[in-house]
Design an enzyme around this catalytic site. Structure first.
Site, PDB file in Angstrom:
ATOM      1  CE  LYS A 183     -63.700 -11.457 -40.910  1.00  0.00           C
ATOM      2  NZ  LYS A 183     -63.122 -10.207 -40.232  1.00  0.00           N
TER       3      LYS A 183
ATOM      4  CG  ASP B   7     -63.075 -11.761 -36.981  1.00  0.00           C
ATOM      5  OD1 ASP B   7     -62.669 -12.473 -37.887  1.00  0.00           O
ATOM      6  OD2 ASP B   7     -63.594 -10.601 -37.426  1.00  0.00           O
TER       7      ASP B   7
ATOM      8  CG  ASP C  64     -61.836 -14.492 -40.598  1.00  0.00           C
ATOM      9  OD1 ASP C  64     -62.244 -15.353 -39.874  1.00  0.00           O
ATOM     10  OD2 ASP C  64     -61.112 -13.550 -40.212  1.00  0.00           O
TER      11      ASP C  64
ATOM     12  CG  ASP D  20     -57.341 -13.269 -43.278  1.00  0.00           C
ATOM     13  OD1 ASP D  20     -56.572 -12.573 -43.172  1.00  0.00           O
ATOM     14  OD2 ASP D  20     -58.289 -13.615 -42.252  1.00  0.00           O
TER      15      ASP D  20
ATOM     16  NE  ARG E  28     -54.773 -11.616 -32.695  1.00  0.00           N
ATOM     17  CZ  ARG E  28     -55.206 -10.270 -32.518  1.00  0.00           C
ATOM     18  NH1 ARG E  28     -55.178 -10.127 -31.369  1.00  0.00           N
ATOM     19  NH2 ARG E  28     -55.449  -9.725 -33.532  1.00  0.00           N
TER      20      ARG E  28
ATOM     21  CD  GLU F 173     -58.616 -15.392 -38.394  1.00  0.00           C
ATOM     22  OE1 GLU F 173     -58.292 -14.930 -39.355  1.00  0.00           O
ATOM     23  OE2 GLU F 173     -59.810 -14.686 -37.834  1.00  0.00           O
TER      24      GLU F 173
END
Length: 515
Positions: A275, A346, A268, A286, A350, A348
């Site tokens: 980030k 960010d 991620d 992640d 869900r 992502e």
């Protein structure tokens, strides 16, 4: 795959037989020296404590010629009578003791756990054994590089205090080791295609039905939100998304059905909402939700419990940055037909889960006694709230059925305690799209860790975006759904580089098999 075998040892005379079955040390996990029932062991321990005050207070090795391997390792259980302690005190002692046993050169130690006297410590011996597996696991990269080639690996642990439990513990340990490998491995070695391939190999000839979806046209048609997250990754073949479908069918009649969506964001970057400031480190972890679900399915494939059918979908995707990356303000229609405005790229995970849950919803409506779960390293907010604990957020159907409280009870007994959170109307207010152009807003544009109710409101989004909101308590066909945020519990200690835990695999398994 990494594995140390557990072996039931029913004859305690093995303790005093230096030649039997190659046992080469005795590890005693005990809350006190006075709790040792075997007279010979008690005398040896108490005599040693009279010479060395560390004995019984910290893990120590005693020269014991009459015992297996000539070594007695005493690892004390600290504060077990404290009102707020839990079974993890036995896990801590076992981990310290098995590490010491390994350092002495033992490869087949016996382990005896004392003081497991029911109540909150009913499964202390089993938890202690599983904790040894957590301590001994080494990263896949190190194993493949043969880093410890000169060191004799620990081969087996003889269990003196678990009655006919080795089969269960081995199956749980194998599942957890698969989950640790999948979660803890770096993003090139365990990219989305590599993760899928690792699953294919792990479930070969297991009886688990497995399907991998990799065709871009199919992914974009059936998993549009997931495909948006992975849009920039399609240009790199080794980074392209995958969906892995798994199903366990028991022999005989199906009495209950469990359906799991696992978030598998293999890396991620944050996407267009990149980030920065070092926040990208550790983002190869992640994928802990998908990893835990895969490990759970592996355990099921070994133990083959009757009466339960288990269906899982793992969404494997890299949230890449690039000219093709999806961006904030886009409106994307998910599998359930709900138009979603992207609030932050960010957030992502869900999006991935919403499509998976929508597919599982369609299966659930035709299933026997269905319960749905999502498992994900979803928010920093859950870490702010609960530290290293899993959070369970239930819909009204699951809450009325006591899903969370029963899961919490089993998880606590097996050393994976979790916290219960509650959905409120405020959570649904947060996902309204103020523009009116879309039906839902995926998130706000601030980090979850500084957002009020930052781990609860994503569950509201998942209900709405997946279509599960139409199956509430008053609906013709209510469906129980529980979201498990494992951002705090998926790794131990250092969230970036600590060992993966495979949580909440053990608690979920016990919940499913206990009626």
């Amino acid at each position: 795959m990494f594995q140390v075998d557990f072996i039931d040892v029913k004859d305690e005379q093995a303790i005093f037989d230096t030649g039997r079955d190659g046992w080469d040390a005795l590890l005693l996990v005990t809350p006190s020296l006075e709790a040792i029932p075997q007279q010979e062991l008690a005398q040896l321990a108490l005599h040693a404590a009279g010479v060395d005050k560390r004995v019984g207070k910290s893990a120590t090795v005693l020269f014991a010629p009459g015992l297996a391997g000539g070594k007695l390792i005493i690892s004390p259980v600290a504060n077990h009578q404290d009102d707020y302690e839990d079974v993890r005190v036995f896990a801590d002692a076992a981990r310290t003791g098995i590490a010491l046993a390994k350092d002495t050169g033992a490869v087949r130690p016996l382990m005896l756990v004392l003081g497991a006297d029911g109540g909150r410590y009913a499964f202390a011996a089993q938890v202690a054994a599983l904790a040894c597996g957590q301590e001994l696991w080494q990263p896949l990269e190190a194993r493949e590089a043969n880093v410890d080639a000169s060191e004799a690996p620990l081969q087996a642990i003889g269990l003196l205090s678990v009655n006919d439990g080795a089969g269960l513990l081995n199956a749980l340990a194998i599942g957890r080791n698969l989950a640790r490998d999948l979660c803890g491995t770096e993003p090139e070695r365990m990219s989305a295609p590599a993760f899928a391939d690792y699953c294919v190999n792990a479930f070969m000839d297991s009886g688990i039905a497995l399907e991998v979806i990799e065709d871009r046209d199919v992914l974009e048609r059936d998993y549009p939100l997931l495909s948006a997250v992975g849009r920039a990754s399609f240009a790199v073949s080794r980074h392209q998304p995958r969906v892995v479908k798994l199903e366990y069918l028991p022999e005989g009649e199906v009495e209950r059905t469990f359906l799991f969506a696992g978030k598998g964001v293999v890396y991620d970057t944050g996407g267009a909402d990149l980030k920065v400031g070092g926040a990208m480190a550790g983002m190869s972890r992640d994928k802990g939700g998908a990893a835990a679900v895969a490990g759970l399915m592996k355990t099921l494939s070994i133990l083959k419990p009757k009466g339960i059918r288990v269906v899982a979908e793992l969404g494997l995707v890299r949230n890449s940055i690039g000219s093709e990356a999806f961006v904030t303000d886009e409106i994307i229609t998910g599998h359930a037909g709900v138009r979603v405005r992207i609030g932050n790229t960010d957030a992502e995970g869900r999006l991935v889960l919403a499509d998976l849950l929508s597919h599982l919803r369609l299966k659930a409506v035709a299933a026997v006694q269905p319960e749905l779960f999502s498992v994900a390293t979803l928010t920093g907010h859950v870490v702010r709230c609960y530290g290293g604990y899993t959070a369970a957020v239930e819909n009204s159907v699951a809450r009325h059925a006591g899903v969370g409280s029963r899961l919490q009870e089993q998880a606590a007994l097996w050393g994976e305690p979790l916290e219960l959170s509650m959905l409120r109307r405020d959570d649904f207010a947060k996902i309204r799209d103020g523009s009116g152009a879309a039906e839902l807003l995926s998130s706000n544009n601030a980090p979850s860790s500084v957002t009020a109710r930052g781990h609860q409101y994503p569950a509201a989004f998942l209900l709405k975006a997946s279509g599960l909101a139409a199956h509430g308590a008053a609906a013709p066909q209510p469906l129980a759904y529980t979201h498990l945020d494992i951002a705090g519990s998926a790794t131990e200690g250092d969230p970036l580089y600590g060992k993966p835990t495979a949580a909440p695999l053990v608690g979920l398994f016990q919940y499913m098999v206990i009626k």
